[in-house]
Design a protein around this motif. Structure first.
Motif, mmCIF file in Angstrom:
data_model
loop_
_atom_site.group_PDB
_atom_site.id
_atom_site.type_symbol
_atom_site.label_atom_id
_atom_site.label_comp_id
_atom_site.label_asym_id
_atom_site.label_seq_id
_atom_site.Cartn_x
_atom_site.Cartn_y
_atom_site.Cartn_z
ATOM 1 N N LEU A 1 0.805 -1.219 0.000
ATOM 2 C CA LEU A 1 0.000 0.000 0.000
ATOM 3 C C LEU A 1 0.841 1.274 0.000
ATOM 4 N N ARG A 2 2.163 1.127 -0.179
ATOM 5 C CA ARG A 2 3.001 2.324 -0.271
ATOM 6 C C ARG A 2 2.562 3.156 -1.474
ATOM 7 N N ARG B 1 -4.689 6.418 3.378
ATOM 8 C CA ARG B 1 -3.338 6.471 2.837
ATOM 9 C C ARG B 1 -2.380 5.641 3.674
ATOM 10 N N GLU B 2 -1.146 5.530 3.183
ATOM 11 C CA GLU B 2 -0.127 4.815 3.931
ATOM 12 C C GLU B 2 0.197 5.573 5.221
ATOM 13 N N ILE C 1 4.228 0.551 8.796
ATOM 14 C CA ILE C 1 4.968 1.106 7.658
ATOM 15 C C ILE C 1 5.741 -0.003 6.937
ATOM 16 N N LYS D 1 3.386 -2.688 5.056
ATOM 17 C CA LYS D 1 2.802 -2.201 3.804
ATOM 18 C C LYS D 1 1.371 -2.685 3.557
ATOM 19 N N PHE E 1 -3.676 0.931 6.059
ATOM 20 C CA PHE E 1 -3.976 2.309 5.693
ATOM 21 C C PHE E 1 -4.236 3.130 6.951
#
Length: 185
Positions: A7-8, A20-21, A62, A65, A68
């Motif tokens: 999801l980066r 978002r990330e 983080i 990945k 969200f």
């Protein structure tokens, strides 16, 4: 079969949200809601006891990945998360050979009952089915978690089975598992 997720650099948008990330700058917002009694327990984890604990988990988001952050457009505050987690139970046929993930979520207690999580989950479903071409998504909730059950119902998931599950806090609870097939979208 679990789809590989990264999801980066993905940023989804709804009327009220950026999905978002996670970023290191989100630590204060994350700790603010993760330390509140009653939030984490609904998702199988204990309230965070220190900012350091939240920081370690934020790093895992983080690096993993697959989570969200949910950011409110009105104030740029992160108020929750939606994750695309690996499926750990056998759903049986036809799901054995299909591509999917388990969608999980948590929301700051201050924002419960405002439709934010349903809005976020519906947008993530659209991303998974339209853009990423998943075959299905699984979702679950502990039998005591009526807020999560309501989100699942609003998003159109179908109940498939009950199963005992152990959270990261090592507490076992009965969960209800649901599936949403891509054919429905």
């Amino acid at each position: 079969m679990n789809v590989i997720v990264d999801l980066r650099n993905v940023c989804l948008e709804t009327d009220r949200l950026f999905i978002r990330e996670w970023k290191l700058k989100d630590l204060e917002d994350f700790y603010e809601y993760a330390k509140v009694d009653g939030v984490g327990q609904m998702a199988g984890w204990n309230p965070h006891t220190s900012k350091e604990e939240s920081k370690e988990i934020l790093y895992s988001f983080i690096e993993g990945k697959s989570e969200f952050a949910i950011e409110l457009k009105e104030n740029n505050k992160v108020v929750g998360s939606v994750g695309l987690n690996e499926i750990f139970i056998d759903l049986g046929e036809p799901y054995t050979d299909l591509k999917g993930r388990e969608i999980g979520y948590v929301l700051s207690k201050k924002y419960w009952g405002k439709g934010i999580m349903s809005e976020a989950v519906k947008r993530v479903i659209q991303f998974c089915f339209v853009e990423e071409k998943f075959d299905f998504l699984q979702c679950s909730h502990s039998i005591e978690n009526n807020q999560s059950k309501r989100v699942i119902e609003k998003c159109g998931f179908t109940f498939i089975k009950e199963h005992t599950r152990k959270g990261t806090n090592e507490v076992e609870h009965i969960s209800k598992f649901y599936v949403l097939n891509n054919l429905q979208h």
